[in-house]
Design a protein around this motif. Structure first.
Motif, PDB file in Angstrom:
ATOM      1  N   ALA A   1     -43.504 -13.812 -69.107  1.00 55.40           N
ATOM      2  CA  ALA A   1     -42.130 -13.436 -68.719  1.00 55.40           C
ATOM      3  C   ALA A   1     -41.226 -14.672 -68.683  1.00 55.40           C
ATOM      4  CB  ALA A   1     -42.138 -12.748 -67.356  1.00 55.40           C
TER       5      ALA A   1
ATOM      6  N   TYR B   1     -37.880 -15.444 -70.843  1.00 55.83           N
ATOM      7  CA  TYR B   1     -36.564 -15.675 -70.233  1.00 55.83           C
ATOM      8  C   TYR B   1     -36.052 -17.084 -70.528  1.00 55.83           C
ATOM      9  CZ  TYR B   1     -36.031 -18.474 -65.847  1.00 55.83           C
ATOM     10  OH  TYR B   1     -35.849 -19.470 -64.933  1.00 55.83           O
TER      11      TYR B   1
ATOM     12  N   LYS C   1     -38.468  -6.879 -57.770  1.00 55.35           N
ATOM     13  CA  LYS C   1     -37.179  -6.187 -57.967  1.00 55.35           C
ATOM     14  C   LYS C   1     -36.036  -7.190 -58.090  1.00 55.35           C
ATOM     15  CE  LYS C   1     -38.181  -1.757 -55.704  1.00 55.35           C
ATOM     16  NZ  LYS C   1     -37.997  -0.984 -54.464  1.00 55.35           N
TER      17      LYS C   1
ATOM     18  N   CYS D   1     -36.169  -9.023 -61.520  1.00 53.82           N
ATOM     19  CA  CYS D   1     -35.713  -8.159 -62.621  1.00 53.82           C
ATOM     20  C   CYS D   1     -34.191  -7.976 -62.595  1.00 53.82           C
ATOM     21  CB  CYS D   1     -36.406  -6.799 -62.565  1.00 53.82           C
ATOM     22  SG  CYS D   1     -38.161  -6.905 -62.996  1.00 53.82           S
TER      23      CYS D   1
ATOM     24  N   THR E   1     -31.718  -9.237 -65.589  1.00 53.04           N
ATOM     25  CA  THR E   1     -30.845  -8.260 -66.256  1.00 53.04           C
ATOM     26  C   THR E   1     -29.399  -8.753 -66.252  1.00 53.04           C
ATOM     27  OG1 THR E   1     -32.311  -6.468 -65.554  1.00 53.04           O
ATOM     28  CG2 THR E   1     -30.099  -5.833 -66.277  1.00 53.04           C
TER      29      THR E   1
ATOM     30  N   ASN F   1     -33.597 -16.803 -59.745  1.00 56.67           N
ATOM     31  CA  ASN F   1     -34.800 -16.435 -60.489  1.00 56.67           C
ATOM     32  C   ASN F   1     -35.850 -17.533 -60.461  1.00 56.67           C
ATOM     33  OD1 ASN F   1     -36.020 -14.339 -62.306  1.00 56.67           O
ATOM     34  ND2 ASN F   1     -36.150 -16.112 -63.621  1.00 56.67           N
TER      35      ASN F   1
ATOM     36  N   VAL G   1     -37.812  -8.580 -68.797  1.00 56.06           N
ATOM     37  CA  VAL G   1     -37.670  -7.579 -67.727  1.00 56.06           C
ATOM     38  C   VAL G   1     -38.569  -6.371 -68.014  1.00 56.06           C
ATOM     39  CG1 VAL G   1     -36.058  -6.024 -66.541  1.00 56.06           C
ATOM     40  CG2 VAL G   1     -35.294  -8.304 -67.233  1.00 56.06           C
TER      41      VAL G   1
ATOM     42  N   ILE H   1     -42.235  -7.323 -67.431  1.00 60.57           N
ATOM     43  CA  ILE H   1     -42.599  -7.332 -66.003  1.00 60.57           C
ATOM     44  C   ILE H   1     -42.762  -5.898 -65.500  1.00 60.57           C
ATOM     45  CG2 ILE H   1     -41.803  -7.898 -63.649  1.00 60.57           C
ATOM     46  CD1 ILE H   1     -40.398 -10.374 -64.927  1.00 60.57           C
ATOM     47  N   GLY H   2     -41.840  -5.013 -65.904  1.00 62.03           N
ATOM     48  CA  GLY H   2     -41.896  -3.598 -65.501  1.00 62.03           C
ATOM     49  C   GLY H   2     -43.168  -2.918 -65.968  1.00 62.03           C
TER      50      GLY H   2
END
Length: 411
Positions: free
Chosen positions: A233, A237, A289, A292, A296, A329, A391, A394-395
Motif C-alpha cells: 500500500a 501511495y 479508516k 483510507c 482518498t 497518513n 486504498v 487495503i480494503g
C-alpha cells in the motif's frame, strides 16, 4: 465535595503527566530527534532547485527526476541490510555511519558538474539515509520512555520539521547556486554527527536489538500478511507522494525562493498534522479508516492538479494542502507497521521501507517520462490512480490488518 475535588485534581494531573511524557525523554532520544531533522532536510532541500539543476546541467526533466529515483532505489535495497548492520554495530554507530555517508556524498554532489555524476552520488546519499532512517525510527521507539505511539509521533515530528525547514533553506542556498543545498546538507550533517557523539551514550545502544539480525529477516517478516499489505500500500501511495515531490516543482513556474516557500507550507502542515491530528483521527475513527480517508482525499488533490496543471494557484494550493493529508497518513501507516507483526521493530521497519521506497524509486522517473510522452497533466492523474489502488488494496485485505487497531501501542 472533597472527594469530587480530589478526583478533578487527580484527573488534571494525569492529563498533564500524559502531555509531559512526550517531551520528557532521555538525552539520547533528543540527539536522534535532532539528527532526524537534519537528515530529512535533505529530502526537501533539493526540491526548490530541481528546475535550476535542469537548466544549469542542461538536463531534461525526466533526467533530473532521477535524483529521486537513484536515491530511493538505493535506499530500498539498502533497507534490507540495515537490521543486519545495526544489530552488529549497535544503533549509535549505525546512525553515525549513515551520517558520515550522507555528508560525504552530498558534499561530492555539490562539486559535481554533470547530471549523471549527480544521479550516482544521490544514490550514495540514499545508502547513508537508509542506514540512518531505519535505525533512527527503531532508536527513538526503543530509547523513548513514553511508549511506541508517542515515540512514533516524535519521529514523525522530526521528519515534518526537517521536511518543512529543508525547502526554505534549499530555496535560500539554491538562489545563490544550485550546489549550495548539497553543501548545506553536508555541513548540517557534521553538526548532527557531533550532536550524536556527545549526547548519545553508548550504554543506551546495548541490548536495544536482542539478537543479531540476518539479511533474510526482512523477507521472512513479509510472510506476515499485515506487514506485506502495508508495504505494498505504501509503495502504491508513494507513486502519488513522489510525483508531487519530484514533478510539481516543474509546473509551478516559481523561482527557488518561491518553491522554497510553497514546500515550507507543505512541510509545516505535514509536521503539524502528523503530531497533533493523526493521533486524534486514530482515536476517533481507527487507523485503517483514517488512512483510507486521507489517501482518498490525496488522490482527489492529485486529480485536481492533473486537471488544472496550468492554473498556478490551484497547483500551489493543492501541494500545500497535500502536506496535511500526507502528514496524517505517514503517522497512521508508521504506527500500523510498528504494530502489524510480531517481529523486531528494526526488521519490520526495514521490510516495510524496502517496499515503500521501491514505489518512491519508480514514481519520479515515470512522472518525468509521462510528461515527455504525453503532457504535464498525465503524471498527476497516474499518481492519483496509484493512490486509489492503494486504498482498494487495503480494503481488499482489511481482515489481515484490522488487528492493528486493537494492539496496545504503549507497550
Amino acid at each position: 465535595m472533597s472527594s469530587t475535588t480530589q478526583n478533578i485534581v487527580s484527573g488534571a494531573s494525569k492529563i498533564t503527566t500524559e502531555e509531559a511524557s512526550l517531551l520528557k525523554q532521555p538525552k539520547a532520544v533528543w540527539a536522534v530527534f535532532f539528527a532526524c531533522i537534519i537528515a530529512f532536510m535533505g529530502l526537501g532541500l533539493v526540491d526548490p532547485i530541481l528546475p535550476a539543476i535542469a537548466e544549469n546541467l542542461h538536463a531534461s526533466h525526466s533526467e533530473v527526476t532521477l535524483l529521486f529515483t537513484s536515491y530511493n532505489a538505493v535506499m530500498a535495497v539498502a533497507m534490507l541490510i540495515t537490521g543486519a548492520v545495526s544489530s552488529r554495530l549497535g544503533i549509535k554507530w549505525t546512525l553515525l555511519a549513515g551520517i558520515v555517508i550522507i555528508a560525504l556524498f552530498s558534499a561530492l554532489g555539490g562539486f559535481s558538474n554533470g547530471i549523471w555524476a549527480l544521479v550516482g552520488l544521490r544514490g550514495g546519499w540514499g545508502l547513508g539515509n537508509a542506514l540512518f532512517v531505519a535505525t533512527s525510527l527503531a532508536a527513538i521507539v526503543s530509547l523513548s520512555n513514553s511508549g511506541t505511539a508517542k515515540a512514533i509521533i516524535l519521529y514523525e515530528a522530526a521528519i515534518g520539521l526537517g521536511i518543512s525547514v529543508g525547502p526554505l533553506l534549499g530555496g535560500w542556498l539554491g538562489a545563490m547556486s544550485w550546489s549550495g543545498p548539497f553543501l548545506g546538507v553536508a555541513t548540517l550533517m557534521v553538526v548532527a554527527f557531533i550532536g550524536l557523539i556527545v549526547l548519545m551514550p553508548r550504554s543506551n545502544t546495548k541490548n536495544t536489538v536482542k539478537s543479531k539480525i540476518s539479511l533474510l529477516d526482512p523477507f521472512r517478516a513479509l510472510k506476515h500478511r499485515s506487514l506485506l499489505v502495508f508495504g505494498i500500500a505504501a509503495a502504491l501511495y508513494n507513486f502519488g507522494f513522489f510525483t508531487l515531490l519530484a514533478y510539481a516543482p516543474f509546473v509551478m513556474g516559481l523561482d527557488e525562493h518561491g518553491l522554497g516557500y510553497v514546500f515550507l507550507g507543505w512541510g509545516i502542515l505535514l509536521a503539524v498534522t502528523s503530531v497533533f491530528m493523526a493521533p486524534k483521527l486514530q482515536q476517533w475513527f481507527g487507523t485503517i479508516k483514517s488512512m483510507c480517508a486521507m489517501l482518498t482525499l490525496f488522490a482527489l488533490l492529485l486529480v485536481a492538479m492533473g486537471i488544472w496543471t496550468s492554473t498556478q494557484w490551484v497547483v500551489i494550493t493543492a501541494v500545500i494542502l497535500a502536506g496535511a493529508l500526507l502528514g496524517n497518513n505517514n503517522t497512521l501507516i508508521t504506527t500500523a507497521v510498528m504494530n502489524a507483526a510480531p517481529v523486531e521493530r528494526a526488521t519490520a521497519s526495514a521490510a516495510y521501507s524496502f517496499l515503500r521506497f521501491i514505489g518512491g524509486a519508480i514514481a519520479p522517473f515515470l512522472a518525468g517520462k509521462l510528461a515527455e510522452w504525453y503532457n504535464s497533466q498525465v503524471p498527476f492523474i497516474v499518481g492519483a490512480v496509484f493512490v486509489m489502488i492503494s486504498v482498494v488494496f487495503i480494503g481488499m485485505n482489511a481482515k489481515h490488518v484490522k488487528h492493528v487497531d486493537h494492539v496496545k501501542s504503549g507497550h
